[in-house]
Design a protein around this motif. Structure first.
Motif, PDB file in Angstrom:
ATOM      1  N   GLN A 105     -39.573  32.840 -26.293  1.00  0.00           N
ATOM      2  CA  GLN A 105     -40.947  32.446 -26.602  1.00  0.00           C
ATOM      3  C   GLN A 105     -41.833  33.663 -26.873  1.00  0.00           C
ATOM      4  N   ILE A 106     -41.652  34.718 -26.097  1.00  0.00           N
ATOM      5  CA  ILE A 106     -42.419  35.946 -26.347  1.00  0.00           C
ATOM      6  C   ILE A 106     -42.055  36.510 -27.715  1.00  0.00           C
ATOM      7  N   SER A 107     -40.761  36.485 -28.062  1.00  0.00           N
ATOM      8  CA  SER A 107     -40.314  36.979 -29.367  1.00  0.00           C
ATOM      9  C   SER A 107     -40.990  36.232 -30.501  1.00  0.00           C
ATOM     10  N   ILE A 108     -41.071  34.930 -30.370  1.00  0.00           N
ATOM     11  CA  ILE A 108     -41.670  34.099 -31.416  1.00  0.00           C
ATOM     12  C   ILE A 108     -43.158  34.393 -31.545  1.00  0.00           C
ATOM     13  N   GLN A 109     -43.835  34.555 -30.404  1.00  0.00           N
ATOM     14  CA  GLN A 109     -45.268  34.853 -30.450  1.00  0.00           C
ATOM     15  C   GLN A 109     -45.539  36.190 -31.139  1.00  0.00           C
ATOM     16  N   ILE A 110     -44.759  37.194 -30.784  1.00  0.00           N
ATOM     17  CA  ILE A 110     -44.993  38.531 -31.356  1.00  0.00           C
ATOM     18  C   ILE A 110     -44.672  38.556 -32.846  1.00  0.00           C
ATOM     19  N   SER A 111     -43.645  37.810 -33.245  1.00  0.00           N
ATOM     20  CA  SER A 111     -43.161  37.897 -34.632  1.00  0.00           C
ATOM     21  C   SER A 111     -43.760  36.844 -35.558  1.00  0.00           C
ATOM     22  N   LYS A 112     -44.756  36.110 -35.102  1.00  0.00           N
ATOM     23  CA  LYS A 112     -45.226  34.961 -35.873  1.00  0.00           C
ATOM     24  C   LYS A 112     -45.841  35.337 -37.217  1.00  0.00           C
ATOM     25  N   HIS A 113     -46.273  36.589 -37.385  1.00  0.00           N
ATOM     26  CA  HIS A 113     -46.844  37.019 -38.668  1.00  0.00           C
ATOM     27  C   HIS A 113     -45.838  37.776 -39.537  1.00  0.00           C
ATOM     28  N   LEU A 114     -44.619  37.942 -39.040  1.00  0.00           N
ATOM     29  CA  LEU A 114     -43.635  38.740 -39.778  1.00  0.00           C
ATOM     30  C   LEU A 114     -43.039  37.995 -40.970  1.00  0.00           C
ATOM     31  N   GLY A 115     -43.262  36.682 -41.041  1.00  0.00           N
ATOM     32  CA  GLY A 115     -42.869  35.946 -42.230  1.00  0.00           C
ATOM     33  C   GLY A 115     -41.418  35.551 -42.302  1.00  0.00           C
ATOM     34  N   GLY A 116     -40.850  35.049 -41.221  1.00  0.00           N
ATOM     35  CA  GLY A 116     -39.508  34.492 -41.332  1.00  0.00           C
ATOM     36  C   GLY A 116     -38.474  35.011 -40.367  1.00  0.00           C
ATOM     37  N   VAL A 117     -38.852  35.730 -39.302  1.00  0.00           N
ATOM     38  CA  VAL A 117     -37.889  36.141 -38.287  1.00  0.00           C
ATOM     39  C   VAL A 117     -37.456  34.906 -37.503  1.00  0.00           C
ATOM     40  N   LYS A 118     -36.157  34.677 -37.446  1.00  0.00           N
ATOM     41  CA  LYS A 118     -35.646  33.477 -36.781  1.00  0.00           C
ATOM     42  C   LYS A 118     -34.956  33.853 -35.481  1.00  0.00           C
ATOM     43  N   VAL A 119     -35.451  33.264 -34.398  1.00  0.00           N
ATOM     44  CA  VAL A 119     -34.996  33.582 -33.046  1.00  0.00           C
ATOM     45  C   VAL A 119     -34.294  32.365 -32.464  1.00  0.00           C
ATOM     46  N   MET A 120     -33.158  32.599 -31.848  1.00  0.00           N
ATOM     47  CA  MET A 120     -32.394  31.497 -31.249  1.00  0.00           C
ATOM     48  C   MET A 120     -32.142  31.781 -29.778  1.00  0.00           C
TER      49      MET A 120
END
Length: 489
Positions: A177-192
Protein backbone atom coordinates in the motif's frame (compact mmCIF):
# COMPACT_ATOMS: atom_id res chain seq x y z
CA UNK A 1 -11.24 -6.37 41.05
CA UNK A 2 -8.81 -9.26 40.93
CA UNK A 3 -9.83 -11.27 37.93
CA UNK A 4 -8.40 -14.56 36.77
CA UNK A 5 -8.38 -15.30 33.07
CA UNK A 6 -10.62 -18.28 32.55
CA UNK A 7 -11.59 -20.13 29.44
CA UNK A 8 -15.12 -18.86 29.19
CA UNK A 9 -15.63 -20.20 25.69
CA UNK A 10 -14.44 -18.93 22.34
CA UNK A 11 -14.78 -15.21 21.78
CA UNK A 12 -16.63 -14.18 18.64
CA UNK A 13 -13.90 -12.88 16.34
CA UNK A 14 -14.52 -9.36 15.24
CA UNK A 15 -17.66 -8.75 17.27
CA UNK A 16 -17.40 -5.78 19.57
CA UNK A 17 -20.26 -6.31 21.99
CA UNK A 18 -19.88 -2.91 23.57
CA UNK A 19 -20.04 -0.99 20.31
CA UNK A 20 -22.33 -3.57 18.64
CA UNK A 21 -19.86 -3.47 15.80
CA UNK A 22 -19.25 -6.45 13.57
CA UNK A 23 -16.00 -6.36 11.66
CA UNK A 24 -17.74 -7.44 8.50
CA UNK A 25 -19.95 -4.36 8.50
CA UNK A 26 -18.81 -1.49 6.28
CA UNK A 27 -17.92 1.55 8.25
CA UNK A 28 -16.34 4.79 7.15
CA UNK A 29 -12.71 4.95 8.24
CA UNK A 30 -11.44 7.90 10.19
CA UNK A 31 -8.34 9.94 9.49
CA UNK A 32 -5.19 8.20 10.66
CA UNK A 33 -2.57 10.85 10.10
CA UNK A 34 -0.04 11.88 7.48
CA UNK A 35 1.63 8.57 6.68
CA UNK A 36 -1.40 6.27 6.81
CA UNK A 37 -2.82 4.51 3.80
CA UNK A 38 -5.82 2.23 3.65
CA UNK A 39 -5.23 -1.43 2.89
CA UNK A 40 -7.83 -3.59 1.24
CA UNK A 41 -9.98 -5.67 3.51
CA UNK A 42 -11.16 -9.19 2.99
CA UNK A 43 -8.81 -11.24 0.91
CA UNK A 44 -5.27 -10.25 0.09
CA UNK A 45 -5.34 -9.28 -3.57
CA UNK A 46 -2.73 -7.91 -5.85
CA UNK A 47 -2.81 -4.18 -5.76
CA UNK A 48 -1.86 -2.57 -9.03
CA UNK A 49 -1.27 1.07 -9.80
CA UNK A 50 -3.34 1.87 -12.85
CA UNK A 51 -1.63 3.95 -15.50
CA UNK A 52 -2.34 7.57 -14.82
CA UNK A 53 -2.12 10.47 -17.18
CA UNK A 54 -0.19 13.05 -15.20
CA UNK A 55 -1.19 15.80 -17.57
CA UNK A 56 -4.86 15.09 -16.90
CA UNK A 57 -4.41 15.09 -13.12
CA UNK A 58 -2.17 18.16 -13.11
CA UNK A 59 -3.16 20.07 -16.27
CA UNK A 60 -1.64 23.30 -15.01
CA UNK A 61 1.89 21.94 -14.46
CA UNK A 62 4.45 23.04 -16.99
CA UNK A 63 8.21 23.22 -16.99
CA UNK A 64 9.31 25.97 -14.61
CA UNK A 65 6.04 25.97 -12.62
CA UNK A 66 6.00 25.57 -8.85
CA UNK A 67 4.65 22.02 -8.98
CA UNK A 68 4.53 21.70 -5.20
CA UNK A 69 1.59 24.11 -5.04
CA UNK A 70 -0.63 21.57 -6.79
CA UNK A 71 0.09 18.72 -4.35
CA UNK A 72 -2.67 17.32 -2.15
CA UNK A 73 -0.73 17.35 1.10
CA UNK A 74 -2.05 15.79 4.32
CA UNK A 75 -2.42 17.83 7.49
CA UNK A 76 0.96 18.80 8.88
CA UNK A 77 2.11 16.59 11.76
CA UNK A 78 3.04 18.98 14.58
CA UNK A 79 3.85 16.33 17.20
CA UNK A 80 7.19 16.40 18.99
CA UNK A 81 9.82 14.15 17.39
CA UNK A 82 12.92 12.63 18.95
CA UNK A 83 16.46 12.82 17.59
CA UNK A 84 16.05 9.31 16.14
CA UNK A 85 14.45 10.99 13.14
CA UNK A 86 15.40 14.66 13.52
CA UNK A 87 19.21 14.32 13.79
CA UNK A 88 19.70 14.58 10.04
CA UNK A 89 22.36 16.15 7.84
CA UNK A 90 19.79 18.59 6.50
CA UNK A 91 19.26 16.90 3.13
CA UNK A 92 16.08 17.22 1.09
CA UNK A 93 14.41 14.56 -1.05
CA UNK A 94 15.07 16.75 -4.08
CA UNK A 95 18.82 16.37 -3.44
CA UNK A 96 18.74 12.76 -4.73
CA UNK A 97 17.70 13.69 -8.29
CA UNK A 98 14.50 11.67 -8.05
CA UNK A 99 11.77 11.79 -10.69
CA UNK A 100 9.38 14.66 -10.09
CA UNK A 101 6.43 12.23 -10.16
CA UNK A 102 8.04 10.17 -7.40
CA UNK A 103 8.69 13.30 -5.34
CA UNK A 104 5.02 14.19 -5.69
CA UNK A 105 4.03 10.85 -4.17
CA UNK A 106 6.58 11.20 -1.38
CA UNK A 107 5.33 14.64 -0.34
CA UNK A 108 1.67 13.60 -0.58
CA UNK A 109 2.49 10.82 1.90
CA UNK A 110 3.41 13.56 4.35
CA UNK A 111 7.13 12.78 4.22
CA UNK A 112 8.67 16.24 4.35
CA UNK A 113 12.38 15.49 4.72
CA UNK A 114 14.44 12.29 4.76
CA UNK A 115 15.14 10.68 8.13
CA UNK A 116 18.71 9.65 9.08
CA UNK A 117 18.32 6.11 7.72
CA UNK A 118 16.88 7.49 4.50
CA UNK A 119 19.73 9.99 4.16
CA UNK A 120 22.29 7.22 4.54
CA UNK A 121 20.53 4.58 2.47
CA UNK A 122 18.84 6.24 -0.52
CA UNK A 123 21.92 7.49 -2.42
CA UNK A 124 23.78 4.19 -1.92
CA UNK A 125 20.80 2.09 -3.01
CA UNK A 126 20.37 4.31 -6.09
CA UNK A 127 23.98 3.58 -7.05
CA UNK A 128 23.22 -0.15 -7.29
CA UNK A 129 25.42 -1.20 -4.41
CA UNK A 130 24.40 -3.85 -1.85
CA UNK A 131 23.29 -2.36 1.48
CA UNK A 132 23.23 -3.73 5.03
CA UNK A 133 21.28 -1.20 7.11
CA UNK A 134 20.51 -1.29 10.79
CA UNK A 135 18.16 1.30 12.24
CA UNK A 136 15.59 1.51 15.01
CA UNK A 137 11.96 0.56 14.62
CA UNK A 138 9.81 3.36 13.28
CA UNK A 139 12.59 5.56 11.86
CA UNK A 140 11.71 5.29 8.16
CA UNK A 141 13.23 2.03 6.89
CA UNK A 142 10.29 1.42 4.50
CA UNK A 143 10.93 4.71 2.71
CA UNK A 144 14.69 4.07 2.76
CA UNK A 145 14.32 1.17 0.34
CA UNK A 146 11.03 1.89 -1.45
CA UNK A 147 12.14 5.28 -2.74
CA UNK A 148 15.26 4.03 -4.58
CA UNK A 149 13.41 0.89 -5.66
CA UNK A 150 10.60 2.83 -7.32
CA UNK A 151 13.02 5.36 -8.80
CA UNK A 152 14.83 2.57 -10.63
CA UNK A 153 11.69 0.91 -12.06
CA UNK A 154 11.43 1.21 -15.85
CA UNK A 155 7.72 1.06 -16.71
CA UNK A 156 8.59 0.40 -20.36
CA UNK A 157 9.80 -3.07 -19.37
CA UNK A 158 7.04 -5.58 -18.70
CA UNK A 159 8.85 -7.94 -16.35
CA UNK A 160 9.45 -8.19 -12.60
CA UNK A 161 12.24 -5.78 -11.72
CA UNK A 162 12.21 -5.81 -7.91
CA UNK A 163 11.22 -8.22 -5.16
CA UNK A 164 10.58 -7.23 -1.54
CA UNK A 165 10.48 -10.13 0.93
CA UNK A 166 8.86 -9.67 4.35
CA UNK A 167 8.17 -12.17 7.15
CA UNK A 168 4.42 -11.59 7.68
CA UNK A 169 1.29 -11.20 5.56
CA UNK A 170 0.26 -7.99 7.31
CA UNK A 171 3.61 -6.39 6.57
CA UNK A 172 3.35 -7.43 2.90
CA UNK A 173 -0.01 -5.65 2.64
CA UNK A 174 1.32 -2.56 4.37
CA UNK A 175 4.43 -2.28 2.19
CA UNK A 176 2.39 -2.77 -1.00
CA UNK A 177 0.00 0.00 0.00
CA UNK A 178 2.85 2.40 0.75
CA UNK A 179 4.41 1.51 -2.62
CA UNK A 180 1.19 2.32 -4.43
CA UNK A 181 0.78 5.64 -2.62
CA UNK A 182 4.32 6.77 -3.39
CA UNK A 183 4.21 5.65 -7.03
CA UNK A 184 0.73 6.91 -7.90
CA UNK A 185 2.07 9.70 -10.14
CA UNK A 186 4.70 7.57 -11.88
CA UNK A 187 2.22 6.55 -14.57
CA UNK A 188 1.95 2.79 -14.55
CA UNK A 189 4.12 1.11 -11.89
CA UNK A 190 2.36 -2.15 -11.07
CA UNK A 191 2.78 -3.59 -7.59
CA UNK A 192 1.70 -7.07 -6.55
CA UNK A 193 1.35 -8.38 -3.00
CA UNK A 194 1.36 -12.15 -2.63
CA UNK A 195 1.41 -14.21 0.56
CA UNK A 196 0.61 -17.64 1.83
CA UNK A 197 -3.00 -18.27 2.77
CA UNK A 198 -4.39 -16.79 -0.44
CA UNK A 199 -5.57 -18.40 -3.68
CA UNK A 200 -2.63 -19.44 -5.84
CA UNK A 201 -4.82 -19.30 -8.94
CA UNK A 202 -5.35 -15.56 -8.41
CA UNK A 203 -1.60 -15.03 -8.33
CA UNK A 204 -1.17 -16.99 -11.57
CA UNK A 205 -3.70 -14.73 -13.30
CA UNK A 206 -2.05 -11.57 -11.96
CA UNK A 207 1.44 -12.61 -12.98
CA UNK A 208 0.16 -13.36 -16.46
CA UNK A 209 -0.21 -9.60 -16.75
CA UNK A 210 2.41 -6.89 -16.34
CA UNK A 211 4.02 -6.69 -12.89
CA UNK A 212 7.05 -4.57 -11.94
CA UNK A 213 7.31 -5.04 -8.17
CA UNK A 214 6.42 -8.14 -6.14
CA UNK A 215 6.07 -7.87 -2.36
CA UNK A 216 5.83 -11.33 -0.83
CA UNK A 217 6.34 -13.67 2.05
CA UNK A 218 9.19 -16.15 1.50
CA UNK A 219 7.27 -19.41 1.01
CA UNK A 220 4.79 -18.00 -1.49
CA UNK A 221 7.32 -16.27 -3.76
CA UNK A 222 9.54 -19.38 -3.83
CA UNK A 223 6.53 -21.49 -4.78
CA UNK A 224 5.64 -19.09 -7.61
CA UNK A 225 9.23 -19.07 -8.88
CA UNK A 226 9.61 -22.84 -8.84
CA UNK A 227 6.32 -23.28 -10.69
CA UNK A 228 7.62 -20.95 -13.40
CA UNK A 229 4.85 -18.43 -12.69
CA UNK A 230 7.05 -15.61 -11.33
CA UNK A 231 9.94 -14.90 -13.69
CA UNK A 232 12.76 -13.47 -11.61
CA UNK A 233 15.72 -13.88 -13.96
CA UNK A 234 15.65 -10.13 -14.74
CA UNK A 235 15.12 -8.91 -11.17
CA UNK A 236 17.62 -6.14 -10.48
CA UNK A 237 16.84 -5.50 -6.81
CA UNK A 238 15.90 -7.76 -3.89
CA UNK A 239 14.98 -6.23 -0.53
CA UNK A 240 14.78 -8.15 2.73
CA UNK A 241 12.73 -6.21 5.28
CA UNK A 242 13.07 -7.41 8.89
CA UNK A 243 16.14 -9.30 7.71
CA UNK A 244 16.94 -10.80 11.11
CA UNK A 245 13.62 -12.65 11.11
CA UNK A 246 13.98 -13.72 7.47
CA UNK A 247 17.39 -15.22 8.22
CA UNK A 248 16.23 -17.10 11.30
CA UNK A 249 15.74 -20.87 11.21
CA UNK A 250 12.12 -20.37 10.14
CA UNK A 251 13.01 -18.86 6.76
CA UNK A 252 16.75 -19.04 6.00
CA UNK A 253 16.58 -22.17 3.82
CA UNK A 254 13.81 -20.62 1.71
CA UNK A 255 15.75 -17.36 1.38
CA UNK A 256 18.83 -19.25 0.24
CA UNK A 257 16.76 -21.00 -2.43
CA UNK A 258 15.31 -17.70 -3.67
CA UNK A 259 18.76 -16.10 -3.89
CA UNK A 260 19.99 -19.05 -5.95
CA UNK A 261 17.29 -18.44 -8.56
CA UNK A 262 18.07 -14.75 -9.08
CA UNK A 263 20.52 -13.21 -11.50
CA UNK A 264 24.09 -12.95 -10.19
CA UNK A 265 24.03 -9.23 -10.96
CA UNK A 266 21.14 -8.51 -8.58
CA UNK A 267 21.37 -5.91 -5.86
CA UNK A 268 20.47 -7.01 -2.32
CA UNK A 269 19.29 -4.62 0.40
CA UNK A 270 18.96 -5.81 4.01
CA UNK A 271 17.10 -3.74 6.63
CA UNK A 272 16.46 -4.54 10.26
CA UNK A 273 16.65 -3.22 13.82
CA UNK A 274 18.74 -6.16 15.02
CA UNK A 275 21.44 -8.12 13.22
CA UNK A 276 22.33 -11.47 14.82
CA UNK A 277 25.20 -13.71 13.70
CA UNK A 278 22.98 -15.31 11.04
CA UNK A 279 22.85 -12.00 9.17
CA UNK A 280 26.63 -11.67 9.22
CA UNK A 281 27.02 -15.15 7.72
CA UNK A 282 24.49 -14.38 5.00
CA UNK A 283 26.21 -11.09 4.19
CA UNK A 284 29.59 -12.77 3.77
CA UNK A 285 28.10 -15.39 1.45
CA UNK A 286 25.73 -13.41 -0.77
CA UNK A 287 26.48 -9.67 -0.62
CA UNK A 288 29.17 -8.07 -2.75
CA UNK A 289 31.14 -5.44 -0.82
CA UNK A 290 28.00 -4.19 0.96
CA UNK A 291 27.75 -0.67 2.28
CA UNK A 292 27.06 -1.04 6.01
CA UNK A 293 24.86 1.46 7.86
CA UNK A 294 24.48 1.26 11.63
CA UNK A 295 22.32 3.86 13.35
CA UNK A 296 21.87 1.78 16.51
CA UNK A 297 24.19 3.35 19.07
CA UNK A 298 21.27 2.94 21.46
CA UNK A 299 18.99 -0.06 21.04
CA UNK A 300 15.66 1.23 22.34
CA UNK A 301 13.79 4.20 20.95
CA UNK A 302 14.44 7.47 22.76
CA UNK A 303 10.80 8.52 22.75
CA UNK A 304 9.46 5.42 24.54
CA UNK A 305 9.08 5.54 28.32
CA UNK A 306 9.21 2.06 29.88
CA UNK A 307 7.62 0.92 33.14
CA UNK A 308 6.82 -2.36 34.85
CA UNK A 309 4.07 -3.28 37.31
CA UNK A 310 4.74 -6.24 39.61
CA UNK A 311 1.51 -8.27 39.83
CA UNK A 312 0.31 -11.83 40.30
CA UNK A 313 -1.36 -13.64 37.42
CA UNK A 314 -4.77 -13.16 39.05
CA UNK A 315 -4.25 -9.40 39.28
CA UNK A 316 -3.32 -8.79 35.64
CA UNK A 317 -6.80 -8.08 34.28
CA UNK A 318 -7.57 -5.77 37.21
CA UNK A 319 -4.28 -3.94 36.60
CA UNK A 320 -5.10 -3.60 32.91
CA UNK A 321 -8.51 -2.16 33.77
CA UNK A 322 -6.82 0.38 36.05
CA UNK A 323 -4.42 1.39 33.28
CA UNK A 324 -7.30 1.90 30.87
CA UNK A 325 -9.05 4.18 33.36
CA UNK A 326 -5.97 6.30 34.10
CA UNK A 327 -4.05 6.51 30.83
CA UNK A 328 -4.83 8.76 27.90
CA UNK A 329 -4.75 6.10 25.21
CA UNK A 330 -5.09 7.03 21.58
CA UNK A 331 -4.66 3.43 20.43
CA UNK A 332 -2.96 0.58 22.25
CA UNK A 333 -1.51 -2.81 21.34
CA UNK A 334 -1.59 -5.47 24.07
CA UNK A 335 0.69 -8.50 23.68
CA UNK A 336 0.14 -12.04 24.94
CA UNK A 337 2.42 -15.06 24.54
CA UNK A 338 -0.16 -17.48 23.12
CA UNK A 339 -3.14 -17.41 20.78
CA UNK A 340 -5.46 -18.84 23.45
CA UNK A 341 -4.58 -16.07 25.90
CA UNK A 342 -5.14 -13.48 23.15
CA UNK A 343 -8.74 -14.61 22.65
CA UNK A 344 -9.47 -14.90 26.37
CA UNK A 345 -8.04 -11.48 27.14
CA UNK A 346 -9.90 -9.85 24.25
CA UNK A 347 -13.14 -11.24 25.64
CA UNK A 348 -12.31 -9.94 29.13
CA UNK A 349 -11.55 -6.46 27.81
CA UNK A 350 -14.82 -6.39 25.88
CA UNK A 351 -16.70 -7.48 29.02
CA UNK A 352 -15.09 -4.57 30.88
CA UNK A 353 -16.69 -2.22 28.35
CA UNK A 354 -13.78 -1.25 26.10
CA UNK A 355 -13.59 -1.45 22.34
CA UNK A 356 -11.24 -4.30 21.47
CA UNK A 357 -10.14 -6.35 18.46
CA UNK A 358 -7.74 -9.28 18.43
CA UNK A 359 -5.47 -10.90 15.87
CA UNK A 360 -3.21 -13.96 15.76
CA UNK A 361 -1.67 -16.34 13.23
CA UNK A 362 -4.30 -19.06 13.58
CA UNK A 363 -7.13 -16.86 12.34
CA UNK A 364 -8.35 -17.11 8.76
CA UNK A 365 -6.46 -14.73 6.52
CA UNK A 366 -9.50 -12.72 5.46
CA UNK A 367 -10.31 -11.99 9.12
CA UNK A 368 -6.71 -11.00 9.82
CA UNK A 369 -6.82 -8.62 6.89
CA UNK A 370 -10.06 -7.05 8.06
CA UNK A 371 -8.87 -6.60 11.66
CA UNK A 372 -5.59 -5.08 10.49
CA UNK A 373 -7.40 -2.76 8.08
CA UNK A 374 -9.99 -1.58 10.59
CA UNK A 375 -7.52 -1.06 13.43
CA UNK A 376 -5.27 1.00 11.19
CA UNK A 377 -8.25 3.14 10.25
CA UNK A 378 -9.10 3.89 13.86
CA UNK A 379 -12.29 1.83 14.18
CA UNK A 380 -11.15 0.41 17.50
CA UNK A 381 -8.97 1.65 20.34
CA UNK A 382 -7.33 -1.56 21.59
CA UNK A 383 -5.81 -4.55 19.81
CA UNK A 384 -4.77 -7.77 21.55
CA UNK A 385 -2.29 -9.87 19.62
CA UNK A 386 0.60 -12.32 19.62
CA UNK A 387 4.08 -11.60 18.32
CA UNK A 388 2.62 -11.78 14.82
CA UNK A 389 2.23 -8.01 15.17
CA UNK A 390 5.79 -7.18 16.27
CA UNK A 391 7.35 -6.93 12.81
CA UNK A 392 7.28 -3.67 10.94
CA UNK A 393 3.64 -2.79 11.51
CA UNK A 394 3.42 0.97 11.33
CA UNK A 395 0.31 2.46 12.96
CA UNK A 396 1.21 5.96 14.03
CA UNK A 397 -1.81 6.43 16.26
CA UNK A 398 -0.52 3.78 18.70
CA UNK A 399 0.93 5.57 21.72
CA UNK A 400 0.73 2.77 24.32
CA UNK A 401 2.05 -0.81 24.22
CA UNK A 402 1.23 -3.16 27.08
CA UNK A 403 2.99 -6.48 27.57
CA UNK A 404 0.25 -8.42 29.34
CA UNK A 405 2.66 -11.35 29.11
CA UNK A 406 6.31 -10.36 29.28
CA UNK A 407 8.24 -11.55 26.19
CA UNK A 408 10.65 -14.46 26.41
CA UNK A 409 13.67 -12.61 24.99
CA UNK A 410 15.07 -9.10 24.62
CA UNK A 411 14.80 -9.02 20.83
CA UNK A 412 11.05 -9.66 20.95
CA UNK A 413 10.69 -6.98 23.64
CA UNK A 414 12.48 -4.47 21.45
CA UNK A 415 10.20 -5.14 18.48
CA UNK A 416 7.04 -5.10 20.63
CA UNK A 417 7.60 -1.73 22.25
CA UNK A 418 8.66 -0.36 18.87
CA UNK A 419 4.99 -0.48 17.80
CA UNK A 420 4.59 2.79 19.71
CA UNK A 421 6.67 5.90 19.23
CA UNK A 422 6.65 5.52 15.44
CA UNK A 423 8.83 7.89 13.41
CA UNK A 424 10.31 9.65 16.42
CA UNK A 425 7.06 10.29 18.25
CA UNK A 426 6.44 9.63 21.93
CA UNK A 427 5.21 6.32 23.29
CA UNK A 428 4.65 4.39 26.50
CA UNK A 429 5.50 0.74 27.21
CA UNK A 430 4.06 -0.94 30.31
CA UNK A 431 5.03 -4.48 31.35
CA UNK A 432 2.95 -6.61 33.70
CA UNK A 433 5.58 -8.66 35.57
CA UNK A 434 4.83 -11.79 37.58
CA UNK A 435 7.30 -13.67 39.79
CA UNK A 436 8.34 -15.88 36.87
CA UNK A 437 9.25 -12.85 34.74
CA UNK A 438 11.79 -11.23 37.07
CA UNK A 439 14.80 -12.94 35.52
CA UNK A 440 13.68 -12.10 31.96
CA UNK A 441 13.13 -8.48 32.97
CA UNK A 442 16.68 -8.13 34.31
CA UNK A 443 18.14 -9.94 31.28
CA UNK A 444 16.22 -7.69 28.89
CA UNK A 445 17.45 -4.55 30.65
CA UNK A 446 21.05 -5.77 30.52
CA UNK A 447 20.98 -6.85 26.87
CA UNK A 448 19.25 -3.70 25.62
CA UNK A 449 21.18 -1.44 28.03
CA UNK A 450 17.93 0.20 29.06
CA UNK A 451 16.15 1.00 32.30
CA UNK A 452 12.62 -0.30 32.88
CA UNK A 453 11.35 1.55 35.95
CA UNK A 454 8.59 0.66 38.44
CA UNK A 455 5.34 2.26 37.40
CA UNK A 456 4.53 5.45 39.37
CA UNK A 457 1.14 6.26 40.84
CA UNK A 458 0.61 8.88 38.14
CA UNK A 459 2.21 8.97 34.68
CA UNK A 460 2.96 12.35 33.15
CA UNK A 461 0.87 12.61 29.96
CA UNK A 462 3.57 14.64 28.24
CA UNK A 463 5.70 11.46 28.10
CA UNK A 464 3.38 9.73 25.63
CA UNK A 465 0.52 12.02 24.57
CA UNK A 466 0.59 14.41 21.64
CA UNK A 467 -2.01 16.26 19.62
CA UNK A 468 -3.01 13.42 17.34
CA UNK A 469 -6.56 12.08 17.06
CA UNK A 470 -7.29 9.01 14.98
CA UNK A 471 -9.82 6.81 16.69
CA UNK A 472 -13.26 6.73 15.13
CA UNK A 473 -15.56 9.14 17.00
CA UNK A 474 -18.17 6.38 17.33
CA UNK A 475 -15.68 4.40 19.40
CA UNK A 476 -15.25 7.29 21.81
CA UNK A 477 -18.89 8.30 21.91
CA UNK A 478 -20.05 4.83 22.93
CA UNK A 479 -17.34 4.26 25.52
CA UNK A 480 -18.20 4.39 29.24
CA UNK A 481 -18.00 7.78 30.86
CA UNK A 482 -15.09 8.64 33.20
CA UNK A 483 -15.65 7.03 36.55
CA UNK A 484 -17.31 4.02 34.93
CA UNK A 485 -14.09 2.33 33.82
CA UNK A 486 -13.48 4.24 30.58
CA UNK A 487 -10.22 5.41 29.13
CA UNK A 488 -9.48 8.98 30.10
CA UNK A 489 -10.01 11.38 27.23
Amino acid sequence: MATKMENTGPAVMGLNTHNRQLLGQPKAPSQLGPQTVSSQSGKEPMVTQKPANASQERPGIRFGDDWKKSLQLPAKDSRVKTSDVTATKGNEFEDYCLKRELLMGIFEMGWEKPSPIQEESIPIALSGRDVLARAKNGTGKRGAYLIPLLERIDIKKDHIQAVVIVPTRELALQVSQISIQISKHLGGVKVMATTGGTNLRDDIMRLDEEVHVVIATPGRILDLIKKGIAKVDKVQMMVMDEADKLLSQDFVVIIEDIIGLLSKNRQILLYSATFPISVQKFMAKHLQKPYEINLMEELTLKGITQYYAYVTERQKVHCLNTLFSRLQINQSIIFCNSTQRVELLAKKITQLGYSCFYIHAKMMQEYRNRVFHDFRNGLCRNLVCTDLFTRGIDIQAVNVVINFDFPRNAETYLHRIGRSGRFGHLGLAINLISAEDRFNLKTTEDQLMTDIKPIPGSIDKSLYVAEFHSVNPDCEAEAPQPGEGSEAQ
